[in-house]
Design an enzyme around this catalytic site. Structure first.
Site, PDB file in Angstrom:
ATOM      1  N   GLU A 127      -8.915  -3.167   8.539  1.00  0.00           N
ATOM      2  CA  GLU A 127      -9.201  -1.730   8.646  1.00  0.00           C
ATOM      3  C   GLU A 127      -7.875  -0.984   8.675  1.00  0.00           C
ATOM      4  O   GLU A 127      -6.819  -1.606   8.817  1.00  0.00           O
ATOM      5  CB  GLU A 127      -9.966  -1.431   9.947  1.00  0.00           C
ATOM      6  CG  GLU A 127     -11.321  -2.086   9.985  1.00  0.00           C
ATOM      7  CD  GLU A 127     -12.078  -1.770  11.271  1.00  0.00           C
ATOM      8  OE1 GLU A 127     -11.573  -0.955  12.087  1.00  0.00           O
ATOM      9  OE2 GLU A 127     -13.162  -2.340  11.437  1.00  0.00           O
ATOM     10  N   THR A 158     -11.053  -7.830  -1.123  1.00  0.00           N
ATOM     11  CA  THR A 158     -10.972  -8.458  -2.444  1.00  0.00           C
ATOM     12  C   THR A 158     -12.395  -8.751  -2.925  1.00  0.00           C
ATOM     13  O   THR A 158     -13.222  -9.208  -2.128  1.00  0.00           O
ATOM     14  CB  THR A 158     -10.161  -9.777  -2.354  1.00  0.00           C
ATOM     15  OG1 THR A 158      -8.854  -9.466  -1.918  1.00  0.00           O
ATOM     16  CG2 THR A 158     -10.111 -10.499  -3.699  1.00  0.00           C
ATOM     17  N   ARG A 241      -5.979 -19.420   3.604  1.00  0.00           N
ATOM     18  CA  ARG A 241      -4.523 -19.530   3.389  1.00  0.00           C
ATOM     19  C   ARG A 241      -4.187 -20.661   2.418  1.00  0.00           C
ATOM     20  O   ARG A 241      -3.204 -20.564   1.662  1.00  0.00           O
ATOM     21  CB  ARG A 241      -3.824 -19.751   4.737  1.00  0.00           C
ATOM     22  CG  ARG A 241      -3.739 -18.450   5.483  1.00  0.00           C
ATOM     23  CD  ARG A 241      -3.333 -18.562   6.929  1.00  0.00           C
ATOM     24  NE  ARG A 241      -3.514 -17.237   7.518  1.00  0.00           N
ATOM     25  CZ  ARG A 241      -3.535 -16.965   8.810  1.00  0.00           C
ATOM     26  NH1 ARG A 241      -3.379 -17.929   9.696  1.00  0.00           N
ATOM     27  NH2 ARG A 241      -3.711 -15.722   9.232  1.00  0.00           N
ATOM     28  N   GLN A 334      15.175 -13.966 -14.552  1.00  0.00           N
ATOM     29  CA  GLN A 334      16.610 -14.167 -14.784  1.00  0.00           C
ATOM     30  C   GLN A 334      16.837 -15.013 -16.039  1.00  0.00           C
ATOM     31  O   GLN A 334      17.673 -14.688 -16.888  1.00  0.00           O
ATOM     32  CB  GLN A 334      17.234 -14.855 -13.545  1.00  0.00           C
ATOM     33  CG  GLN A 334      18.735 -14.712 -13.458  1.00  0.00           C
ATOM     34  CD  GLN A 334      19.164 -13.259 -13.299  1.00  0.00           C
ATOM     35  OE1 GLN A 334      18.410 -12.438 -12.797  1.00  0.00           O
ATOM     36  NE2 GLN A 334      20.349 -12.949 -13.764  1.00  0.00           N
ATOM     37  N   GLY A 338      16.846  -9.870 -20.335  1.00  0.00           N
ATOM     38  CA  GLY A 338      16.208  -8.556 -20.469  1.00  0.00           C
ATOM     39  C   GLY A 338      14.764  -8.648 -20.928  1.00  0.00           C
ATOM     40  O   GLY A 338      13.925  -7.824 -20.543  1.00  0.00           O
ATOM     41  N   GLU A 361      -4.034 -12.361   3.764  1.00  0.00           N
ATOM     42  CA  GLU A 361      -4.474 -13.494   4.605  1.00  0.00           C
ATOM     43  C   GLU A 361      -3.386 -13.880   5.613  1.00  0.00           C
ATOM     44  O   GLU A 361      -3.157 -15.055   5.897  1.00  0.00           O
ATOM     45  CB  GLU A 361      -4.952 -14.655   3.731  1.00  0.00           C
ATOM     46  CG  GLU A 361      -6.027 -14.147   2.772  1.00  0.00           C
ATOM     47  CD  GLU A 361      -6.993 -15.173   2.271  1.00  0.00           C
ATOM     48  OE1 GLU A 361      -7.140 -16.205   2.907  1.00  0.00           O
ATOM     49  OE2 GLU A 361      -7.605 -14.899   1.231  1.00  0.00           O
ATOM     50  N   THR A 363       0.520 -11.944   6.770  1.00  0.00           N
ATOM     51  CA  THR A 363       1.851 -11.791   6.167  1.00  0.00           C
ATOM     52  C   THR A 363       2.711 -13.010   6.534  1.00  0.00           C
ATOM     53  O   THR A 363       2.351 -13.791   7.416  1.00  0.00           O
ATOM     54  CB  THR A 363       2.541 -10.523   6.718  1.00  0.00           C
ATOM     55  OG1 THR A 363       2.672 -10.691   8.146  1.00  0.00           O
ATOM     56  CG2 THR A 363       1.765  -9.261   6.418  1.00  0.00           C
ATOM     57  N   SER A 364       3.877 -13.107   5.905  1.00  0.00           N
ATOM     58  CA  SER A 364       4.777 -14.234   6.217  1.00  0.00           C
ATOM     59  C   SER A 364       5.189 -14.204   7.692  1.00  0.00           C
ATOM     60  O   SER A 364       5.370 -15.248   8.313  1.00  0.00           O
ATOM     61  CB  SER A 364       6.021 -14.164   5.331  1.00  0.00           C
ATOM     62  OG  SER A 364       5.631 -14.354   3.992  1.00  0.00           O
TER      63      SER A 364
HETATM   64  C1  LIG Z   1      -4.476  -6.853  -2.628  1.00  0.00           C
HETATM   65  C2  LIG Z   1      -4.950  -7.059  -1.233  1.00  0.00           C
HETATM   66  C3  LIG Z   1      -6.100  -7.798  -1.006  1.00  0.00           C
HETATM   67  C4  LIG Z   1      -6.571  -7.974   0.294  1.00  0.00           C
HETATM   68  N1  LIG Z   1      -7.755  -8.646   0.507  1.00  0.00           N
HETATM   69  C5  LIG Z   1      -8.319  -8.632   1.752  1.00  0.00           C
HETATM   70  C6  LIG Z   1      -9.647  -9.136   1.959  1.00  0.00           C
HETATM   71  O1  LIG Z   1     -10.300  -9.646   1.048  1.00  0.00           O
HETATM   72  N2  LIG Z   1     -10.196  -9.001   3.191  1.00  0.00           N
HETATM   73  C7  LIG Z   1      -9.517  -8.448   4.245  1.00  0.00           C
HETATM   74  O2  LIG Z   1     -10.069  -8.376   5.324  1.00  0.00           O
HETATM   75  N3  LIG Z   1      -8.234  -7.999   4.082  1.00  0.00           N
HETATM   76  C8  LIG Z   1      -7.630  -8.066   2.854  1.00  0.00           C
HETATM   77  N4  LIG Z   1      -6.360  -7.583   2.668  1.00  0.00           N
HETATM   78  C9  LIG Z   1      -5.610  -7.082   3.817  1.00  0.00           C
HETATM   79  C10 LIG Z   1      -4.413  -7.949   4.182  1.00  0.00           C
HETATM   80  O3  LIG Z   1      -4.826  -9.174   4.719  1.00  0.00           O
HETATM   81  C11 LIG Z   1      -3.532  -7.145   5.125  1.00  0.00           C
HETATM   82  O4  LIG Z   1      -2.935  -6.127   4.327  1.00  0.00           O
HETATM   83  C12 LIG Z   1      -2.485  -7.969   5.811  1.00  0.00           C
HETATM   84  O5  LIG Z   1      -3.087  -8.842   6.729  1.00  0.00           O
HETATM   85  C13 LIG Z   1      -1.428  -7.133   6.545  1.00  0.00           C
HETATM   86  O6  LIG Z   1      -1.996  -6.096   7.272  1.00  0.00           O
HETATM   87  P1  LIG Z   1      -1.431  -4.609   7.073  1.00  0.00           P
HETATM   88  O7  LIG Z   1      -1.395  -4.345   5.621  1.00  0.00           O
HETATM   89  O8  LIG Z   1      -2.212  -3.682   7.921  1.00  0.00           O
HETATM   90  O9  LIG Z   1       0.062  -4.676   7.603  1.00  0.00           O
HETATM   91  P2  LIG Z   1       0.571  -4.508   9.110  1.00  0.00           P
HETATM   92  O10 LIG Z   1      -0.184  -5.425  10.007  1.00  0.00           O
HETATM   93  O11 LIG Z   1       0.609  -3.068   9.455  1.00  0.00           O
HETATM   94  O12 LIG Z   1       2.052  -5.052   8.978  1.00  0.00           O
HETATM   95  C14 LIG Z   1       3.147  -4.253   8.542  1.00  0.00           C
HETATM   96  C15 LIG Z   1       4.406  -5.089   8.749  1.00  0.00           C
HETATM   97  O13 LIG Z   1       4.589  -5.399  10.148  1.00  0.00           O
HETATM   98  C16 LIG Z   1       4.672  -6.802  10.319  1.00  0.00           C
HETATM   99  N5  LIG Z   1       4.046  -7.200  11.590  1.00  0.00           N
HETATM  100  C17 LIG Z   1       2.823  -6.827  12.071  1.00  0.00           C
HETATM  101  N6  LIG Z   1       2.587  -7.426  13.241  1.00  0.00           N
HETATM  102  C18 LIG Z   1       3.664  -8.209  13.509  1.00  0.00           C
HETATM  103  C19 LIG Z   1       4.012  -9.094  14.573  1.00  0.00           C
HETATM  104  N7  LIG Z   1       3.198  -9.311  15.611  1.00  0.00           N
HETATM  105  N8  LIG Z   1       5.207  -9.728  14.510  1.00  0.00           N
HETATM  106  C20 LIG Z   1       6.045  -9.520  13.448  1.00  0.00           C
HETATM  107  N9  LIG Z   1       5.766  -8.704  12.437  1.00  0.00           N
HETATM  108  C21 LIG Z   1       4.591  -8.063  12.456  1.00  0.00           C
HETATM  109  C22 LIG Z   1       3.935  -7.399   9.124  1.00  0.00           C
HETATM  110  O14 LIG Z   1       4.323  -8.739   8.889  1.00  0.00           O
HETATM  111  C23 LIG Z   1       4.367  -6.438   8.021  1.00  0.00           C
HETATM  112  O15 LIG Z   1       5.639  -6.786   7.579  1.00  0.00           O
HETATM  113  C24 LIG Z   1      -5.857  -7.433   1.390  1.00  0.00           C
HETATM  114  C25 LIG Z   1      -4.678  -6.706   1.150  1.00  0.00           C
HETATM  115  C26 LIG Z   1      -4.237  -6.508  -0.136  1.00  0.00           C
HETATM  116  C27 LIG Z   1      -3.000  -5.677  -0.340  1.00  0.00           C
END
Ligand SMILES: Cc1cc2nc3c(=O)[nH]c(=O)nc-3n(C[C@H](O)[C@H](O)[C@H](O)COP(=O)(O)OP(=O)(O)OC[C@H]3O[C@@H](n4cnc5c(N)ncnc54)[C@H](O)[C@@H]3O)c2cc1C
Length: 379
Positions: A127, A158, A241, A334, A338, A361, A363-364
């Site tokens: 959300e 997705t 994942r 690379q 070009g 699913e 972030t890193s």
């Molecule tokens: C193309 C696409 C498809 C997707 N498909 C789905 C889907 O099918 N179903 C679904 O439910 N979601 C889906 N997502 C959502 C996706 O899983 C989230 O975007 C993702 O989990 C990150 O959440 P956020 O974008 O709110 O980033 P945020 O949580 O706001 O993170 C922003 C930054 O802060 C960092 N951060 C946040 N918390 C911490 C912490 N505790 N420690 C260190 N760093 C932190 C993050 O790593 C990131 O760098 C999709 C997103 C995209 C773009």
């Protein structure tokens, strides 16, 4: 590395590689650039059994194992990462929780159509205020007699635009982790698709906002136990994942294979650039990184097949494979010079597609959190 696979797994991999190179490869770039969902390809994939590889035949699946399924995601993603995630989100995020947490009645009701590909599945956890922190979910499920009434909105689903069946996570109590999972069907009144995202890459897959206004869900569509939706999501994402790790492996391999072909053909200083050690070393590094990620992914997939706890291993596989996809796609451009920066070659698509594997699913940073917590414990 194929010596680690069974004969059945090798046959499946070969079959999917043939299908993907002949049917998906030729149309992938055009579809992706036009933001076009590959409907016909998904229908053909369904006919081959690719929408339900790892599920029992009694529910309409292909009765194979998870290793086979993840191999298939890699082979498909080798040609089109969008198609790879369509299959992965459908299987890992929608079919898997129904198979794992559903009642017998729910499995009989939903799985045959999903596993045959007649219907498409999606998973909706994210959300606007609940990304990495899914416990901040604001969508509410209120009990009303023997029904649930859901209100709220979800982001980034997705397959959201095509899905018939959604696994939707909503708040069902006051406590931070009082989340429950529901099976929401497309035709339910009050449910609608909102914004469709325009994205950097994987443009053939839809990413949709889902709006829920007084959606009435019958009691029998509650998935798993009340207030156990957070745990259900985390278990589901472990499997997801590995789907994303496999997608990333596909992108990495595409980058390497295209680079080798180009390096042998491109002549500068009167010789193919493949003769230059600078190019050879890039290719050596790309392949070494790819196989490291492949081993991590296969290990975690084999653990999943054996019913072992593989959360940390899935996080490691996804973390490594996504960074390898970025590394390889970057090197591929690379090596192409070009030309790699233009739409005349596929490597620009691989570069755009690779980035998402570091984000969705988990972030890193979240993968590193999962890995370090399992080693150090919660402080
Ligand atoms: C193309 C696409 C498809 C997707 N498909 C789905 C889907 O099918 N179903 C679904 O439910 N979601 C889906 N997502 C959502 C996706 O899983 C989230 O975007 C993702 O989990 C990150 O959440 P956020 O974008 O709110 O980033 P945020 O949580 O706001 O993170 C922003 C930054 O802060 C960092 N951060 C946040 N918390 C911490 C912490 N505790 N420690 C260190 N760093 C932190 C993050 O790593 C990131 O760098 C999709 C997103 C995209 C773009």
């Amino acid at each position: 590395m194929e010596f680690l696979l069974t004969e059945e797994q090798k046959m499946l991999k070969e079959m999917v590689a043939k299908f993907a190179s002949e049917k998906i490869g030729p149309v992938a770039s055009e579809n992706e650039r036009n933001h076009r969902y590959p409907k016909e390809i998904i229908a053909e994939a369904a006919e081959l059994g690719l929408m339900g590889i790892a599920y029992p035949t009694e529910y309409g699946g292909a009765g194979m194992d998870y290793v086979s399924y993840f191999l298939a995601v890699e082979e498909v993603s080798r040609w089109c990462a969008s198609t790879g995630v369509i299959i992965s989100a459908h299987s890992s995020l929608a079919c898997d929780p129904i198979y794992r947490f559903g009642t017998e009645e729910q499995k009989q009701r939903f799985l045959p159509d999903l596993l045959s590909g007649k219907k498409i599945g999606a998973f909706s956890l994210t959300e606007s205020e609940a990304g990495s922190d899914s416990s901040n979910t604001k969508t509410v499920a209120r009990k009303d007699g023997n029904k649930w009434v859901i209100n709220g909105s979800k982001l980034f689903a997705t397959n959201g635009n095509e899905a018939d069946v959604f696994i939707l996570i909503a708040r069902s109590g006051e406590n931070k982790h009082n989340l429950s999972a529901f099976i929401v069907e497309r035709n339910m009144p009050g449910y609608r698709i909102g914004k469709l995202e325009k994205k950097l890459g994987i443009r053939s897959s839809s990413t949709a906002e889902i709006i829920l206004e007084d959606v009435v869900i019958p009691e029998e569509n509650l998935l798993g136990e009340i207030s156990k939706g957070f745990k259900l999501s985390m278990v589901t994402l472990d499997g997801g994942r590995l789907g994303i790790a496999s997608q990333a492996l596909g992108i990495a391999r595409a980058s390497i294979e295209d680079s080798i072909k180009f390096a042998k053909e491109r002549v500068q200083f009167d010789q193919p650039i493949a003769n230059f050690q600078a190019i050879q070393w890039m290719i050596a590094d790309m392949w070494t990184e790819y196989e490291s990620a492949l081993l991590l992914t296969w290990r975690a997939s084999m653990m999943k097949d054996r019913g072992m706890n593989y959360s940390r291993e899935a996080a490691m596989a996804k973390l490594k494979a996504s960074e390898v996809a970025m590394f390889c796609a970057n090197k591929a451009i690379q090596i192409h010079g070009g030309y790699g920066y233009t739409e005349d070659f596929n490597v620009e698509r691989y570069y755009r597609d690779a980035k998402i594997t570091e984000l969705y699913e988990g972030t890193s940073e979240i993968q590193r959190l999962v890995i370090s917590r399992s080693l150090i414990g919660k402080i």
